[in-house]
Design an enzyme around this catalytic site. Structure first.
Site, PDB file in Angstrom:
ATOM      1  N   ASN A  45      -4.811  -8.946  10.046  1.00  0.00           N
ATOM      2  CA  ASN A  45      -3.676  -8.577   9.193  1.00  0.00           C
ATOM      3  C   ASN A  45      -3.223  -7.131   9.412  1.00  0.00           C
ATOM      4  O   ASN A  45      -3.972  -6.293   9.881  1.00  0.00           O
ATOM      5  CB  ASN A  45      -4.042  -8.800   7.731  1.00  0.00           C
ATOM      6  CG  ASN A  45      -5.102  -7.821   7.264  1.00  0.00           C
ATOM      7  OD1 ASN A  45      -4.826  -6.662   7.045  1.00  0.00           O
ATOM      8  ND2 ASN A  45      -6.329  -8.296   7.162  1.00  0.00           N
TER       9      ASN A  45
ATOM     10  N   TYR B 193      -4.170  -2.968  -4.667  1.00  0.00           N
ATOM     11  CA  TYR B 193      -2.839  -2.688  -4.125  1.00  0.00           C
ATOM     12  C   TYR B 193      -1.875  -2.374  -5.254  1.00  0.00           C
ATOM     13  O   TYR B 193      -2.138  -2.663  -6.429  1.00  0.00           O
ATOM     14  CB  TYR B 193      -2.313  -3.899  -3.345  1.00  0.00           C
ATOM     15  CG  TYR B 193      -3.001  -4.115  -2.016  1.00  0.00           C
ATOM     16  CD1 TYR B 193      -2.430  -3.636  -0.845  1.00  0.00           C
ATOM     17  CD2 TYR B 193      -4.210  -4.786  -1.948  1.00  0.00           C
ATOM     18  CE1 TYR B 193      -3.064  -3.831   0.376  1.00  0.00           C
ATOM     19  CE2 TYR B 193      -4.845  -4.977  -0.730  1.00  0.00           C
ATOM     20  CZ  TYR B 193      -4.263  -4.490   0.428  1.00  0.00           C
ATOM     21  OH  TYR B 193      -4.892  -4.672   1.633  1.00  0.00           O
TER      22      TYR B 193
ATOM     23  N   GLU C 166     -15.072  -5.696   6.107  1.00  0.00           N
ATOM     24  CA  GLU C 166     -14.130  -5.703   4.988  1.00  0.00           C
ATOM     25  C   GLU C 166     -13.933  -7.126   4.468  1.00  0.00           C
ATOM     26  O   GLU C 166     -14.218  -8.106   5.163  1.00  0.00           O
ATOM     27  CB  GLU C 166     -12.785  -5.144   5.471  1.00  0.00           C
ATOM     28  CG  GLU C 166     -11.776  -4.900   4.370  1.00  0.00           C
ATOM     29  CD  GLU C 166     -10.622  -4.001   4.812  1.00  0.00           C
ATOM     30  OE1 GLU C 166     -10.393  -3.866   6.030  1.00  0.00           O
ATOM     31  OE2 GLU C 166      -9.959  -3.427   3.925  1.00  0.00           O
ATOM     32  N   SER C 167     -13.453  -7.256   3.238  1.00  0.00           N
ATOM     33  CA  SER C 167     -13.104  -8.570   2.683  1.00  0.00           C
ATOM     34  C   SER C 167     -11.942  -8.376   1.716  1.00  0.00           C
ATOM     35  O   SER C 167     -11.922  -7.403   0.956  1.00  0.00           O
ATOM     36  CB  SER C 167     -14.314  -9.139   1.935  1.00  0.00           C
ATOM     37  OG  SER C 167     -13.969 -10.336   1.277  1.00  0.00           O
TER      38      SER C 167
ATOM     39  N   GLU D 153     -10.382   6.969   2.603  1.00  0.00           N
ATOM     40  CA  GLU D 153      -9.946   6.316   3.846  1.00  0.00           C
ATOM     41  C   GLU D 153      -8.556   6.727   4.297  1.00  0.00           C
ATOM     42  O   GLU D 153      -7.647   6.837   3.491  1.00  0.00           O
ATOM     43  CB  GLU D 153      -9.988   4.793   3.623  1.00  0.00           C
ATOM     44  CG  GLU D 153      -9.475   3.957   4.793  1.00  0.00           C
ATOM     45  CD  GLU D 153      -9.730   2.463   4.566  1.00  0.00           C
ATOM     46  OE1 GLU D 153     -10.689   2.124   3.834  1.00  0.00           O
ATOM     47  OE2 GLU D 153      -8.967   1.643   5.100  1.00  0.00           O
TER      48      GLU D 153
ATOM     49  N   ASP E 271      -8.158   4.290  -0.409  1.00  0.00           N
ATOM     50  CA  ASP E 271      -7.475   4.175   0.883  1.00  0.00           C
ATOM     51  C   ASP E 271      -6.031   4.652   0.754  1.00  0.00           C
ATOM     52  O   ASP E 271      -5.244   4.074   0.000  1.00  0.00           O
ATOM     53  CB  ASP E 271      -7.500   2.696   1.316  1.00  0.00           C
ATOM     54  CG  ASP E 271      -6.888   2.479   2.695  1.00  0.00           C
ATOM     55  OD1 ASP E 271      -6.448   3.452   3.318  1.00  0.00           O
ATOM     56  OD2 ASP E 271      -6.869   1.310   3.140  1.00  0.00           O
ATOM     57  N   ALA E 272      -5.692   5.722   1.496  1.00  0.00           N
ATOM     58  CA  ALA E 272      -4.336   6.290   1.435  1.00  0.00           C
ATOM     59  C   ALA E 272      -3.420   5.729   2.523  1.00  0.00           C
ATOM     60  O   ALA E 272      -2.242   6.108   2.590  1.00  0.00           O
ATOM     61  CB  ALA E 272      -4.405   7.805   1.542  1.00  0.00           C
TER      62      ALA E 272
ATOM     63  N   LYS F 206       0.230  -0.865  32.332  1.00  0.00           N
ATOM     64  CA  LYS F 206      -0.102   0.547  32.512  1.00  0.00           C
ATOM     65  C   LYS F 206      -1.003   1.020  31.372  1.00  0.00           C
ATOM     66  O   LYS F 206      -0.973   0.454  30.283  1.00  0.00           O
ATOM     67  CB  LYS F 206       1.187   1.383  32.538  1.00  0.00           C
ATOM     68  CG  LYS F 206       2.021   1.150  33.781  1.00  0.00           C
ATOM     69  CD  LYS F 206       3.362   1.853  33.683  1.00  0.00           C
ATOM     70  CE  LYS F 206       3.244   3.324  34.031  1.00  0.00           C
ATOM     71  NZ  LYS F 206       4.582   3.976  34.020  1.00  0.00           N
TER      72      LYS F 206
ATOM     73  N   ASP G  12     -10.598  -2.116  14.333  1.00  0.00           N
ATOM     74  CA  ASP G  12     -10.529  -3.568  14.118  1.00  0.00           C
ATOM     75  C   ASP G  12     -10.685  -4.259  15.470  1.00  0.00           C
ATOM     76  O   ASP G  12      -9.853  -4.073  16.367  1.00  0.00           O
ATOM     77  CB  ASP G  12      -9.160  -3.896  13.501  1.00  0.00           C
ATOM     78  CG  ASP G  12      -8.999  -5.362  13.140  1.00  0.00           C
ATOM     79  OD1 ASP G  12      -9.467  -6.218  13.912  1.00  0.00           O
ATOM     80  OD2 ASP G  12      -8.374  -5.642  12.100  1.00  0.00           O
TER      81      ASP G  12
ATOM     82  N   HIS H 160     -12.100  -2.972   9.923  1.00  0.00           N
ATOM     83  CA  HIS H 160     -10.956  -3.460   9.160  1.00  0.00           C
ATOM     84  C   HIS H 160     -10.771  -4.945   9.484  1.00  0.00           C
ATOM     85  O   HIS H 160     -11.095  -5.391  10.581  1.00  0.00           O
ATOM     86  CB  HIS H 160      -9.715  -2.678   9.617  1.00  0.00           C
ATOM     87  CG  HIS H 160      -8.397  -3.247   9.185  1.00  0.00           C
ATOM     88  ND1 HIS H 160      -7.678  -4.121   9.971  1.00  0.00           N
ATOM     89  CD2 HIS H 160      -7.672  -3.066   8.071  1.00  0.00           C
ATOM     90  CE1 HIS H 160      -6.560  -4.438   9.351  1.00  0.00           C
ATOM     91  NE2 HIS H 160      -6.528  -3.820   8.189  1.00  0.00           N
TER      92      HIS H 160
ATOM     93  N   GLU I  50      -8.646   2.083  11.705  1.00  0.00           N
ATOM     94  CA  GLU I  50      -8.072   0.735  11.758  1.00  0.00           C
ATOM     95  C   GLU I  50      -6.764   0.705  12.540  1.00  0.00           C
ATOM     96  O   GLU I  50      -6.336  -0.369  12.964  1.00  0.00           O
ATOM     97  CB  GLU I  50      -7.853   0.182  10.340  1.00  0.00           C
ATOM     98  CG  GLU I  50      -6.747   0.858   9.575  1.00  0.00           C
ATOM     99  CD  GLU I  50      -6.519   0.245   8.198  1.00  0.00           C
ATOM    100  OE1 GLU I  50      -7.357   0.448   7.315  1.00  0.00           O
ATOM    101  OE2 GLU I  50      -5.498  -0.427   8.014  1.00  0.00           O
TER     102      GLU I  50
ATOM    103  N   ASN J 279       0.874  -1.178   0.000  1.00  0.00           N
ATOM    104  CA  ASN J 279       0.000   0.000   0.000  1.00  0.00           C
ATOM    105  C   ASN J 279       0.906   1.221   0.000  1.00  0.00           C
ATOM    106  O   ASN J 279       2.097   1.123  -0.265  1.00  0.00           O
ATOM    107  CB  ASN J 279      -0.984  -0.047   1.189  1.00  0.00           C
ATOM    108  CG  ASN J 279      -0.290  -0.008   2.544  1.00  0.00           C
ATOM    109  OD1 ASN J 279       0.726   0.656   2.726  1.00  0.00           O
ATOM    110  ND2 ASN J 279      -0.848  -0.729   3.509  1.00  0.00           N
TER     111      ASN J 279
ATOM    112  N   LYS K 185     -12.633  -1.513  -3.174  1.00  0.00           N
ATOM    113  CA  LYS K 185     -11.717  -0.502  -2.622  1.00  0.00           C
ATOM    114  C   LYS K 185     -10.354  -0.645  -3.273  1.00  0.00           C
ATOM    115  O   LYS K 185      -9.913  -1.758  -3.549  1.00  0.00           O
ATOM    116  CB  LYS K 185     -11.597  -0.675  -1.115  1.00  0.00           C
ATOM    117  CG  LYS K 185     -10.742   0.397  -0.439  1.00  0.00           C
ATOM    118  CD  LYS K 185     -10.939   0.377   1.070  1.00  0.00           C
ATOM    119  CE  LYS K 185      -9.936  -0.524   1.767  1.00  0.00           C
ATOM    120  NZ  LYS K 185     -10.144  -0.574   3.218  1.00  0.00           N
ATOM    121  N   MET K 186      -9.708   0.496  -3.512  1.00  0.00           N
ATOM    122  CA  MET K 186      -8.358   0.477  -4.084  1.00  0.00           C
ATOM    123  C   MET K 186      -7.443   1.399  -3.283  1.00  0.00           C
ATOM    124  O   MET K 186      -7.888   2.314  -2.612  1.00  0.00           O
ATOM    125  CB  MET K 186      -8.394   0.945  -5.540  1.00  0.00           C
ATOM    126  CG  MET K 186      -8.878   2.373  -5.708  1.00  0.00           C
ATOM    127  SD  MET K 186      -8.987   2.867  -7.449  1.00  0.00           S
ATOM    128  CE  MET K 186      -7.259   3.101  -7.832  1.00  0.00           C
ATOM    129  N   LYS K 187      -6.145   1.102  -3.364  1.00  0.00           N
ATOM    130  CA  LYS K 187      -5.149   1.908  -2.678  1.00  0.00           C
ATOM    131  C   LYS K 187      -4.830   3.158  -3.495  1.00  0.00           C
ATOM    132  O   LYS K 187      -4.821   3.125  -4.735  1.00  0.00           O
ATOM    133  CB  LYS K 187      -3.872   1.101  -2.465  1.00  0.00           C
ATOM    134  CG  LYS K 187      -4.084  -0.135  -1.601  1.00  0.00           C
ATOM    135  CD  LYS K 187      -4.592   0.234  -0.226  1.00  0.00           C
ATOM    136  CE  LYS K 187      -4.770  -0.985   0.666  1.00  0.00           C
ATOM    137  NZ  LYS K 187      -5.355  -0.617   1.965  1.00  0.00           N
TER     138      LYS K 187
HETATM  139 MG   LIG Z   1      -7.153   0.790   5.290  1.00  0.00          MG
END
Ligand SMILES: [Mg+2]
Length: 390
Positions: free
Chosen positions: A54, A156, A342-343, A240, A214-215, A101, A293, A323, A266, A20, A182-184
C-alpha cells in the site's frame, strides 16, 4: 524443469476515506499478478501470486510494457536455479531489470516488487514449503522465528473522527491482541496533535513505550525539532518519518537533538538509497528502526542485498520492521529474524493483513504452514487472485 507459461496482471482498489499528514487514500489502488507455471499438482497448475504494497498506486503500464514481456521472452534457463529444479527469483530479477538505467527508482521498483513476490510464492510452492522455511533453508539463515512482533498502525485523520473515536480505535487494537499502536501526526497543528497523543496515552495506561507516531514526511526542520521537543518526555516507541524521506541532513540534525528512537525508510526504494540513509541520515544502530518495504523497493531480492549491507555496517536485522502489513513481509520477518512487521487491522483490503485464521497474541502473530506465502488461507484476497486466471 519448471517453466512460466503465463503472467496475468490486474488492478484492485484499496481505497479508504482516511488521510495521513500528506495524502488521502480515496483513489488508492494496487497491482496484482498471477505467475502460472507448467507444474501441475492435483490436476491444477502451480501459480504464484503477488501484489504491490500500500501507499503507491498501481503500476500496470510498467508491468505490461517492460517487466512481464522481459520475463516471457527469457529463455527458460535464464530463470532457473543452477540445477534446473526450480524458478530462481534472483536470476529472474536480473531479467526483469534488464535495460533499466540506475537511479531514479520511481515506480519501476514497485512493478518489479509485485512480480518478485509472485516468483517467491511460486518457488516455495514448487518445493511445497511455506516461504519462511524455504527462505531460511535456501539462504542458510538458521532456525526461523515461529512468530513475529506486529504493531497496529492506525490513528489516521478522517472526516468526523474526534478524540473519542481515536481512543475507541486504539482500544479496539488492544482488544485484538496488539500491545503497541501507531497513530498519525502532522495532519493537525502541534497543540491538537499533543491532545490526540495524550488521549491515546490514556488508553495505554500512560505507557509511551507502546505508542509510535508517524508524520509521513510532512515536517520541515524547525517543525520536526519542535515536535521532537514535545514528544521526547513521553518516551515513545518511535517518532516516524519526521521530514522528507530523502532529506537526510534534516534527519541527521533531528537525531542530534531527539534522544528517542527514530524510524524511517518506507519511501526508500533501492539498495543505494538505503545505503545513503546509513551514510548521511545520522541513523543510530542501537535504537533507530529501518522500515524499507520489501515489495515497494524492487522486491525481496533487493531486500536481501539491503540486509547484507546492513550486516556489513554492524546493524542487527532486529532493527528492521518493514512498512506494509501483509503476509509476504511476515514470512520475510520470520526467516530473516527482523524486529517485526507492520499491521493495519481492517485497512487496505483485500491485500493487507494476514491469514483468516491469524490471531494476534500478546502482540505477536504465528506463521501458517501452507506452501508459499499462504494466500490460499486469506479467502477474499485469494478470490481476487483467482479472478486473474482460469
Ligand atoms: Mg509511515
Amino acid at each position: 524443469m519448471p517453466k512460466i507459461v503465463a503472467i496475468h496482471e490486474g488492478t484492485v482498489p484499496i481505497s479508504s476515506s482516511m488521510s495521513n499528514a500528506y495524502i488521502n487514500f480515496r483513489d488508492m489502488d494496487c497491482s496484482i499478478v498471477a505467475v502460472v507455471s507448467d507444474v501441475v499438482r492435483d490436476g491444477r497448475p502451480v501459480v504464484g501470486y503477488g501484489f504491490s504494497s500500500n501507499g503507491r498506486y498501481s503500476v500496470g503500464e510498467i508491468l505490461r510494457r517492460r517487466v512481464i514481456p522481459r520475463l516471457m521472452a527469457a529463455g527458460p534457463e535464464e530463470l532457473l536455479t543452477e540445477d534446473g529444479s526450480n524458478i530462481d527469483p534472483a536470476r529472474a530479477w536480473a531479467v526483469m531489470t534488464r535495460n533499466e538505467k540506475p537511479g531514479g527508482h520511481g515506480e519501476r521498483s514497485v512493478a518489479v516488487g509485485v512480480v518478485d513476490m509472485a516468483l517467491f510464492d511460486l518457488a516455495a510452492k514448487i518445493d511445497e514449503e511455506p516461504l519462511y522455511r524455504w527462505l531460511a533453508r535456501r539462504h542458510g539463515l538458521g532456525q526461523p522465528d515461529n512468530d513475529v512482533f506486529v504493531y497496529a498502525a492506525g490513528g489516521y485523520y478522517a472526516p468526523g473522527k474526534g478524540i473519542h473515536e481515536l481512543q475507541d480505535e486504539m482500544r479496539h487494537f488492544l482488544d485484538l491482541g496488539y500491545r503497541v499502536v501507531k497513530m498519525k501526526i502532522g495532519g493537525a497543528g502541534l497543540g491538537e496533535d499533543i491532545e490526540r497523543i495524550e488521549a491515546v496515552l490514556d488508553v495505554l495506561d500512560g505507557d509511551g513505550s507502546r505508542l509510535a507516531v508517524d508524520a509521513n514526511g510532512r515536517f520541515d526542520l524547525d517543525t520536526a525539532l519542535a515536535y521532537g521537543r514535545e514528544l521526547e518526555p513521553y518516551g515513545l516507541f518511535w517518532y516516524e518519518e519526521p521530514g522528507d524521506p530523502l532529506d537526510f541532513a534534516l534527519h541527521a540534525t533531528l537525531a542530534e537533538h531527539y534522544s528517542g528512537p527514530l524510524a524511517t525508510g518506507e519511501n526508500l526504494f533501492s539498495l543505494p538509497d538505503a545505503r545513503n540513509l546509513l551514510r548521511y541520515a545520522g541513523m543510530r544502530p542501537d535504537r533507530d528502526v529501518i522500515q524499507v518495504d520489501p515489495v515497494l523497493s524492487y522486491g525481496l531480492v533487493e531486500y536481501l542485498r539491503i540486509q547484507e549491507m546492513l550486516r556489513q555496517q554492524g546493524w542487527s536485522p532486529r532493527r528492521c520492521i518493514p512498512h506494509g502489513g501483509h503476509q509476504f513481509a511476515l514470512h520475510i520477518a520470520a526467516a530473516l529474524g527482523l524486529g517485526g512487521n507492520e499491521s493495519y487491522p481492517g485497512e487496505f483490503q483485500p491485500t493487507g493483513g494476514f491469514a483468516d485464521s491469524a490471531v494476534v497474541r500478546d502482540g505477536r502473530i504465528a506463521l501458517t504452514e501452507s506452501p508459499g506465502i499462504g494466500f490460499e488461507e486469506k479467502s477474499t484476497l485469494y478470490k481476487v487472485f483467482r479472478g486473474l486466471h482460469t
